[in-house]
Design a protein around this motif. Structure first.
Motif, PDB file in Angstrom:
ATOM      1  N   VAL A 225       0.851  -1.185   0.000  1.00  0.00           N
ATOM      2  CA  VAL A 225       0.000   0.000   0.000  1.00  0.00           C
ATOM      3  C   VAL A 225       0.892   1.241   0.000  1.00  0.00           C
ATOM      4  O   VAL A 225       1.751   1.399   0.872  1.00  0.00           O
ATOM      5  CB  VAL A 225      -0.928   0.015   1.236  1.00  0.00           C
ATOM      6  N   GLN A 226       0.695   2.098  -0.981  1.00  0.00           N
ATOM      7  CA  GLN A 226       1.521   3.293  -1.121  1.00  0.00           C
ATOM      8  C   GLN A 226       0.781   4.493  -0.529  1.00  0.00           C
ATOM      9  O   GLN A 226      -0.403   4.696  -0.795  1.00  0.00           O
ATOM     10  CB  GLN A 226       1.810   3.578  -2.604  1.00  0.00           C
ATOM     11  N   GLY A 227       1.500   5.291   0.254  1.00  0.00           N
ATOM     12  CA  GLY A 227       0.921   6.491   0.838  1.00  0.00           C
ATOM     13  C   GLY A 227       1.603   7.738   0.308  1.00  0.00           C
ATOM     14  O   GLY A 227       2.794   7.714  -0.030  1.00  0.00           O
ATOM     15  N   TYR A 228       0.859   8.820   0.233  1.00  0.00           N
ATOM     16  CA  TYR A 228       1.400  10.071  -0.291  1.00  0.00           C
ATOM     17  C   TYR A 228       1.174  11.206   0.696  1.00  0.00           C
ATOM     18  O   TYR A 228       0.070  11.379   1.218  1.00  0.00           O
ATOM     19  CB  TYR A 228       0.759  10.409  -1.641  1.00  0.00           C
ATOM     20  N   ALA A 229       2.237  11.965   0.963  1.00  0.00           N
ATOM     21  CA  ALA A 229       2.176  13.117   1.858  1.00  0.00           C
ATOM     22  C   ALA A 229       3.056  14.209   1.257  1.00  0.00           C
ATOM     23  O   ALA A 229       3.622  14.052   0.177  1.00  0.00           O
ATOM     24  CB  ALA A 229       2.650  12.729   3.260  1.00  0.00           C
ATOM     25  N   GLY A 230       3.171  15.314   1.966  1.00  0.00           N
ATOM     26  CA  GLY A 230       4.006  16.402   1.499  1.00  0.00           C
ATOM     27  C   GLY A 230       3.214  17.488   0.806  1.00  0.00           C
ATOM     28  O   GLY A 230       2.929  17.389  -0.386  1.00  0.00           O
ATOM     29  N   GLY A 231       2.834  18.514   1.561  1.00  0.00           N
ATOM     30  CA  GLY A 231       2.164  19.668   0.969  1.00  0.00           C
ATOM     31  C   GLY A 231       0.722  19.469   0.583  1.00  0.00           C
ATOM     32  O   GLY A 231       0.141  20.321  -0.100  1.00  0.00           O
TER      33      GLY A 231
ATOM     34  N   PRO B 121      -1.521   1.976 -11.499  1.00  0.00           N
ATOM     35  CA  PRO B 121      -2.462   1.094 -12.197  1.00  0.00           C
ATOM     36  C   PRO B 121      -3.869   1.340 -11.668  1.00  0.00           C
ATOM     37  O   PRO B 121      -4.043   1.870 -10.558  1.00  0.00           O
ATOM     38  CB  PRO B 121      -1.956  -0.312 -11.850  1.00  0.00           C
ATOM     39  N   PRO B 122      -4.897   0.958 -12.404  1.00  0.00           N
ATOM     40  CA  PRO B 122      -6.287   1.309 -12.041  1.00  0.00           C
ATOM     41  C   PRO B 122      -6.707   0.891 -10.643  1.00  0.00           C
ATOM     42  O   PRO B 122      -7.439   1.616  -9.975  1.00  0.00           O
ATOM     43  CB  PRO B 122      -7.115   0.576 -13.113  1.00  0.00           C
ATOM     44  N   LYS B 123      -6.271  -0.261 -10.155  1.00  0.00           N
ATOM     45  CA  LYS B 123      -6.717  -0.763  -8.857  1.00  0.00           C
ATOM     46  C   LYS B 123      -5.659  -0.610  -7.772  1.00  0.00           C
ATOM     47  O   LYS B 123      -5.705  -1.302  -6.751  1.00  0.00           O
ATOM     48  CB  LYS B 123      -7.136  -2.230  -8.970  1.00  0.00           C
ATOM     49  N   ALA B 124      -4.713   0.286  -7.963  1.00  0.00           N
ATOM     50  CA  ALA B 124      -3.681   0.503  -6.954  1.00  0.00           C
ATOM     51  C   ALA B 124      -4.307   0.986  -5.653  1.00  0.00           C
ATOM     52  O   ALA B 124      -5.226   1.807  -5.652  1.00  0.00           O
ATOM     53  CB  ALA B 124      -2.667   1.518  -7.453  1.00  0.00           C
ATOM     54  N   LEU B 125      -3.801   0.468  -4.535  1.00  0.00           N
ATOM     55  CA  LEU B 125      -4.330   0.795  -3.216  1.00  0.00           C
ATOM     56  C   LEU B 125      -3.413   1.824  -2.565  1.00  0.00           C
ATOM     57  O   LEU B 125      -2.209   1.587  -2.404  1.00  0.00           O
ATOM     58  CB  LEU B 125      -4.401  -0.474  -2.366  1.00  0.00           C
ATOM     59  N   ILE B 126      -3.956   2.993  -2.197  1.00  0.00           N
ATOM     60  CA  ILE B 126      -3.135   4.055  -1.636  1.00  0.00           C
ATOM     61  C   ILE B 126      -3.798   4.642  -0.395  1.00  0.00           C
ATOM     62  O   ILE B 126      -4.960   4.378  -0.088  1.00  0.00           O
ATOM     63  CB  ILE B 126      -2.879   5.184  -2.654  1.00  0.00           C
ATOM     64  N   PHE B 127      -3.020   5.450   0.325  1.00  0.00           N
ATOM     65  CA  PHE B 127      -3.585   6.330   1.342  1.00  0.00           C
ATOM     66  C   PHE B 127      -2.902   7.685   1.204  1.00  0.00           C
ATOM     67  O   PHE B 127      -1.849   7.804   0.557  1.00  0.00           O
ATOM     68  CB  PHE B 127      -3.420   5.753   2.758  1.00  0.00           C
ATOM     69  N   ILE B 128      -3.508   8.708   1.752  1.00  0.00           N
ATOM     70  CA  ILE B 128      -2.932  10.048   1.732  1.00  0.00           C
ATOM     71  C   ILE B 128      -2.861  10.571   3.151  1.00  0.00           C
ATOM     72  O   ILE B 128      -3.623  10.148   4.028  1.00  0.00           O
ATOM     73  CB  ILE B 128      -3.751  11.006   0.840  1.00  0.00           C
ATOM     74  N   ASP B 129      -1.926  11.488   3.395  1.00  0.00           N
ATOM     75  CA  ASP B 129      -1.682  11.977   4.754  1.00  0.00           C
ATOM     76  C   ASP B 129      -1.365  13.460   4.698  1.00  0.00           C
ATOM     77  O   ASP B 129      -0.438  13.876   3.991  1.00  0.00           O
ATOM     78  CB  ASP B 129      -0.520  11.193   5.373  1.00  0.00           C
ATOM     79  N   ALA B 130      -2.124  14.257   5.432  1.00  0.00           N
ATOM     80  CA  ALA B 130      -1.874  15.695   5.518  1.00  0.00           C
ATOM     81  C   ALA B 130      -1.770  16.101   6.979  1.00  0.00           C
ATOM     82  O   ALA B 130      -2.403  15.504   7.853  1.00  0.00           O
ATOM     83  CB  ALA B 130      -2.983  16.491   4.837  1.00  0.00           C
ATOM     84  N   GLU B 131      -0.969  17.105   7.238  1.00  0.00           N
ATOM     85  CA  GLU B 131      -0.872  17.637   8.606  1.00  0.00           C
ATOM     86  C   GLU B 131      -0.732  19.157   8.620  1.00  0.00           C
ATOM     87  O   GLU B 131      -1.607  19.858   9.107  1.00  0.00           O
ATOM     88  CB  GLU B 131       0.308  17.008   9.363  1.00  0.00           C
ATOM     89  N   GLY B 132       0.367  19.666   8.075  1.00  0.00           N
ATOM     90  CA  GLY B 132       0.647  21.094   8.184  1.00  0.00           C
ATOM     91  C   GLY B 132      -0.445  21.984   7.639  1.00  0.00           C
ATOM     92  O   GLY B 132      -0.787  23.021   8.235  1.00  0.00           O
TER      93      GLY B 132
END
Length: 250
Positions: free
Chosen positions: A185-191, A209-220
């Motif tokens: 599972v790939q996560g994306y953060a930063g800005g 790819p179409p069914k890639a499983l991700i999460f996102i993370d925000a804070e600042g």
């Protein structure tokens, strides 16, 4: 792409707990990331007392809350070196109303060359294997890449991967990272922010790819005028992300 969860980080002793429950009721996909370290979360600290209150409210309301502990500074150094400080040991022992760990994911915020101690493959892997009921998050960057690839190649632990080139500084990269592993599972953060999450997710989708499983993370960018976590900004961030990603993994 499919969103596993949307992480809103930075809730702490200045955050209204009722506001978190309101946000969770509307968006069960939200995960709250709590930053902890010896400086911030000792037994006598306001943050530890706030977490105790949060736990009691979760048990009282019998809600399957999504929570993640983000280990920083001395706590992550000790963990990677094979030791767990007493406060963290206590936090990891907490259960929700269903008997599952209260904190389902643990993010290890080490960066090789920056932290006081340098994680070694054997010690880190052995420590992670002690907690098969938890899911770990490892921050992928140039400094950590070799160690993380070695952990992956051994296939002894399962982890999620977080891409954040600014490493907690809240700066968006010039371009988003393509997946490193096919089955992680790939996560994306930063800005990431309520204002740019639609455009950023659109960019990320082009790499996956179409069914890639991700999460996102925000804070600042989820902080209000007082410099602390804003439930209103978090709600806007989650709602805007959902407008792009309508496919959900449960």
């Amino acid at each position: 792409m499919e969103l596993k969860c949307i992480t809103c980080s930075g809730a702490n002793e200045f955050t209204d707990i009722d506001g978190l429950f309101t946000l969770y009721r509307e968006f069960p996909c939200v995960e709250f990331g709590i930053q902890v370290s010896g400086k911030k979360c000792g037994f006598a600290s306001p943050r530890y007392a706030w977490l105790q209150n949060l736990k009691e409210q979760i048990l009282l309301r019998k809600v399957d809350f999504r929570l993640a502990l983000h280990l920083n500074q001395d706590w992550v150094d000790e963990f990677c070196d094979g030791h767990i400080v007493p406060e963290l040991q206590e936090l990891l022992s907490w259960k929700n109303a269903q008997g599952a760990p209260l904190f389902q994911r643990i993010q290890l915020n080490f960066k090789i060359g920056r932290n006081e101690k340098t994680p070694t493959l054997d010690k880190l892997e052995t420590q992670m294997m002690k907690f098969p009921h938890l899911r770990f998050i490892l921050s992928y960057n140039e400094a950590n890449a070799t160690l993380i690839r070695e952990i992956y190649q051994r296939h002894n632990v399962i982890f999620d991967l977080l891409f954040d080139e600014s490493f907690g500084e809240g700066v968006a990269p010039d371009c988003r990272q393509k997946p490193v592993f096919d089955d992680i599972v790939q996560g994306y953060a930063g800005g990431l922010s309520p204002e740019n999450i639609v455009s950023e997710l659109t960019k990320i989708a082009l790499l996956l790819p179409p069914k890639a499983l991700i999460f996102i993370d925000a804070e600042g960018k989820l902080k209000g005028a007082d410099g602390h976590f804003s439930c209103l900004k978090a709600r806007s961030f989650v709602a805007n992300a959902i407008s792009v990603c309508l496919d959900w993994y449960e």
